[in-house]
Design a protein around this motif. Sequence first.
Motif, PDB file in Angstrom:
ATOM      1  N   ASP A  21     -39.623 -54.764 -45.469  1.00  0.00           N
ATOM      2  CA  ASP A  21     -39.908 -56.202 -45.541  1.00  0.00           C
ATOM      3  C   ASP A  21     -40.191 -56.637 -46.976  1.00  0.00           C
ATOM      4  OD1 ASP A  21     -39.626 -56.437 -42.826  1.00  0.00           O
ATOM      5  OD2 ASP A  21     -41.773 -56.427 -42.393  1.00  0.00           O
ATOM      6  N   ARG A  22     -39.838 -57.883 -47.279  1.00  0.00           N
ATOM      7  CA  ARG A  22     -40.115 -58.463 -48.585  1.00  0.00           C
ATOM      8  C   ARG A  22     -41.620 -58.712 -48.697  1.00  0.00           C
ATOM      9  NH1 ARG A  22     -36.427 -60.916 -51.690  1.00  0.00           N
ATOM     10  NH2 ARG A  22     -35.408 -58.944 -51.171  1.00  0.00           N
ATOM     11  N   LEU A  23     -42.248 -58.158 -49.727  1.00  0.00           N
ATOM     12  CA  LEU A  23     -43.683 -58.325 -49.935  1.00  0.00           C
ATOM     13  C   LEU A  23     -43.997 -59.517 -50.827  1.00  0.00           C
ATOM     14  CD1 LEU A  23     -44.754 -54.593 -50.478  1.00  0.00           C
ATOM     15  CD2 LEU A  23     -45.062 -55.985 -48.421  1.00  0.00           C
ATOM     16  N   VAL A  24     -43.324 -59.595 -51.968  1.00  0.00           N
ATOM     17  CA  VAL A  24     -43.601 -60.660 -52.944  1.00  0.00           C
ATOM     18  C   VAL A  24     -42.308 -61.051 -53.651  1.00  0.00           C
ATOM     19  CG1 VAL A  24     -44.881 -61.315 -55.008  1.00  0.00           C
ATOM     20  CG2 VAL A  24     -45.929 -59.761 -53.367  1.00  0.00           C
ATOM     21  N   THR A  25     -42.133 -62.338 -53.900  1.00  0.00           N
ATOM     22  CA  THR A  25     -41.046 -62.832 -54.742  1.00  0.00           C
ATOM     23  C   THR A  25     -41.658 -63.576 -55.925  1.00  0.00           C
ATOM     24  OG1 THR A  25     -39.489 -63.074 -52.897  1.00  0.00           O
ATOM     25  CG2 THR A  25     -39.025 -64.338 -54.886  1.00  0.00           C
ATOM     26  N   VAL A  26     -41.260 -63.181 -57.116  1.00  0.00           N
ATOM     27  CA  VAL A  26     -41.765 -63.806 -58.343  1.00  0.00           C
ATOM     28  C   VAL A  26     -40.681 -64.705 -58.920  1.00  0.00           C
ATOM     29  CG1 VAL A  26     -42.642 -63.411 -60.669  1.00  0.00           C
ATOM     30  CG2 VAL A  26     -43.255 -61.829 -58.817  1.00  0.00           C
ATOM     31  N   ILE A  27     -41.033 -65.967 -59.197  1.00  0.00           N
ATOM     32  CA  ILE A  27     -40.099 -66.925 -59.802  1.00  0.00           C
ATOM     33  C   ILE A  27     -40.552 -67.189 -61.242  1.00  0.00           C
ATOM     34  CG2 ILE A  27     -39.061 -69.215 -59.643  1.00  0.00           C
ATOM     35  CD1 ILE A  27     -39.740 -69.215 -56.677  1.00  0.00           C
ATOM     36  N   TYR A  28     -39.684 -66.883 -62.204  1.00  0.00           N
ATOM     37  CA  TYR A  28     -40.026 -67.039 -63.614  1.00  0.00           C
ATOM     38  C   TYR A  28     -39.703 -68.464 -64.094  1.00  0.00           C
ATOM     39  CZ  TYR A  28     -40.248 -61.956 -63.417  1.00  0.00           C
ATOM     40  OH  TYR A  28     -40.564 -60.656 -63.073  1.00  0.00           O
ATOM     41  N   THR A  29     -40.203 -68.810 -65.259  1.00  0.00           N
ATOM     42  CA  THR A  29     -40.034 -70.159 -65.798  1.00  0.00           C
ATOM     43  C   THR A  29     -38.573 -70.499 -66.079  1.00  0.00           C
ATOM     44  OG1 THR A  29     -40.478 -69.282 -68.013  1.00  0.00           O
ATOM     45  CG2 THR A  29     -42.342 -70.221 -66.799  1.00  0.00           C
ATOM     46  N   ASP A  30     -37.719 -69.473 -66.284  1.00  0.00           N
ATOM     47  CA  ASP A  30     -36.299 -69.740 -66.537  1.00  0.00           C
ATOM     48  C   ASP A  30     -35.497 -69.867 -65.243  1.00  0.00           C
ATOM     49  OD1 ASP A  30     -36.278 -67.154 -65.644  1.00  0.00           O
ATOM     50  OD2 ASP A  30     -35.255 -66.303 -67.390  1.00  0.00           O
ATOM     51  N   GLY A  31     -36.192 -69.793 -64.103  1.00  0.00           N
ATOM     52  CA  GLY A  31     -35.521 -69.940 -62.824  1.00  0.00           C
ATOM     53  C   GLY A  31     -35.082 -68.639 -62.179  1.00  0.00           C
ATOM     54  N   SER A  32     -35.139 -67.535 -62.917  1.00  0.00           N
ATOM     55  CA  SER A  32     -34.749 -66.243 -62.354  1.00  0.00           C
ATOM     56  C   SER A  32     -35.819 -65.729 -61.389  1.00  0.00           C
ATOM     57  CB  SER A  32     -34.518 -65.224 -63.472  1.00  0.00           C
ATOM     58  OG  SER A  32     -35.714 -65.021 -64.209  1.00  0.00           O
TER      59      SER A  32
ATOM     60  N   ALA B 287     -42.990 -59.136 -68.470  1.00  0.00           N
ATOM     61  CA  ALA B 287     -43.239 -60.560 -68.247  1.00  0.00           C
ATOM     62  C   ALA B 287     -44.732 -60.857 -68.333  1.00  0.00           C
ATOM     63  CB  ALA B 287     -42.691 -60.971 -66.883  1.00  0.00           C
ATOM     64  N   SER B 288     -45.073 -62.151 -68.430  1.00  0.00           N
ATOM     65  CA  SER B 288     -46.484 -62.541 -68.555  1.00  0.00           C
ATOM     66  C   SER B 288     -47.277 -62.285 -67.281  1.00  0.00           C
ATOM     67  CB  SER B 288     -46.582 -64.026 -68.926  1.00  0.00           C
ATOM     68  OG  SER B 288     -45.931 -64.829 -67.947  1.00  0.00           O
ATOM     69  N   GLY B 289     -46.575 -62.074 -66.188  1.00  0.00           N
ATOM     70  CA  GLY B 289     -47.210 -61.735 -64.926  1.00  0.00           C
ATOM     71  C   GLY B 289     -46.268 -60.911 -64.087  1.00  0.00           C
ATOM     72  N   GLY B 290     -46.795 -59.918 -63.393  1.00  0.00           N
ATOM     73  CA  GLY B 290     -45.933 -59.054 -62.598  1.00  0.00           C
ATOM     74  C   GLY B 290     -46.644 -58.564 -61.351  1.00  0.00           C
ATOM     75  N   VAL B 291     -45.873 -57.930 -60.472  1.00  0.00           N
ATOM     76  CA  VAL B 291     -46.396 -57.402 -59.220  1.00  0.00           C
ATOM     77  C   VAL B 291     -45.895 -55.969 -59.051  1.00  0.00           C
ATOM     78  CG1 VAL B 291     -46.435 -57.632 -56.710  1.00  0.00           C
ATOM     79  CG2 VAL B 291     -46.435 -59.673 -58.138  1.00  0.00           C
ATOM     80  N   LYS B 292     -46.785 -55.099 -58.591  1.00  0.00           N
ATOM     81  CA  LYS B 292     -46.429 -53.697 -58.388  1.00  0.00           C
ATOM     82  C   LYS B 292     -46.921 -53.224 -57.026  1.00  0.00           C
ATOM     83  CE  LYS B 292     -47.010 -49.076 -60.443  1.00  0.00           C
ATOM     84  NZ  LYS B 292     -47.590 -48.328 -61.596  1.00  0.00           N
ATOM     85  N   PHE B 293     -46.040 -52.546 -56.299  1.00  0.00           N
ATOM     86  CA  PHE B 293     -46.413 -51.893 -55.040  1.00  0.00           C
ATOM     87  C   PHE B 293     -46.419 -50.392 -55.283  1.00  0.00           C
ATOM     88  CE2 PHE B 293     -45.094 -49.660 -51.138  1.00  0.00           C
ATOM     89  CZ  PHE B 293     -46.152 -50.019 -50.313  1.00  0.00           C
ATOM     90  N   SER B 294     -47.457 -49.703 -54.822  1.00  0.00           N
ATOM     91  CA  SER B 294     -47.535 -48.261 -55.036  1.00  0.00           C
ATOM     92  C   SER B 294     -48.277 -47.584 -53.891  1.00  0.00           C
ATOM     93  CB  SER B 294     -48.229 -47.947 -56.366  1.00  0.00           C
ATOM     94  OG  SER B 294     -49.579 -48.375 -56.345  1.00  0.00           O
ATOM     95  N   THR B 295     -47.977 -46.317 -53.698  1.00  0.00           N
ATOM     96  CA  THR B 295     -48.680 -45.497 -52.717  1.00  0.00           C
ATOM     97  C   THR B 295     -48.431 -44.035 -53.046  1.00  0.00           C
ATOM     98  OG1 THR B 295     -48.970 -45.046 -50.352  1.00  0.00           O
ATOM     99  CG2 THR B 295     -46.728 -45.461 -51.107  1.00  0.00           C
ATOM    100  N   THR B 296     -49.318 -43.165 -52.591  1.00  0.00           N
ATOM    101  CA  THR B 296     -49.135 -41.725 -52.712  1.00  0.00           C
ATOM    102  C   THR B 296     -48.816 -41.190 -51.322  1.00  0.00           C
ATOM    103  OG1 THR B 296     -50.685 -41.579 -54.553  1.00  0.00           O
ATOM    104  CG2 THR B 296     -50.171 -39.544 -53.392  1.00  0.00           C
TER     105      THR B 296
END
Length: 203
Positions: free
Chosen positions: A39-50, A93-102
């Motif tokens: 499943d999609r956890l997070v979508t980040v939209i940057y200032t340039d539209g990407s 980027a100025s802000g980011g998201v990371k998913f991690s697990t062991t």
Amino acid sequence: MRKPLRTFALLSILSGVSLTSQAAEVRGLFNMGYDFGGDRLVTVIYTDGSRDSVDANRGFYFGGGISLVHDQAGTMETQLTLNYRFEETDPLASGGVKFSTTAFDAVQVFNVNQASFGIGLTYHMSPKVVGTGVISGNTQFDDASGLLFQVGFRMSDRASIGMRYTNIKYKAPGLTQVDGSGFGIFFNFGFGGGSSKPAGAAW
């Protein structure tokens, strides 16, 4: 507490035959891979539209452990590994998201000539999503257990490459259950111990 105890009990059962077998040869094992889906956890939209996103099963993993080989021909082995899994958006980027697990994986592998087939259990510890910079905040999921299925090609008596499927779900207080299931590719390499290559084999 009951769920983690049941999970580790199942992992112990899976590896129990190997741990008590006097004929088992112990080798070191390195493995790595990349998984897709979930499943999609997070979508980040940057200032340039990407856009960039993080999915529950997508990401790179690497780790190691031991391989318990049951016979000289190497037709059966138990692989016990501890792996770090992660996926992140653009770290520059100025802000980011990371998913991690062991993840602790216990897989029973059956080797037939140059093909291998595996089935096992996986236990993901402290899965979490962490936001940095302008996307600060985090979500901590409960530890989760799931199933692993894999099929591979043996490049030698120690190295394999193949595909695998993970079936697992994540839960967090107050949030909808997240499906972390999906397919992936893997590579592993055993080292140490003796050779399990039968006499006369070409590889």
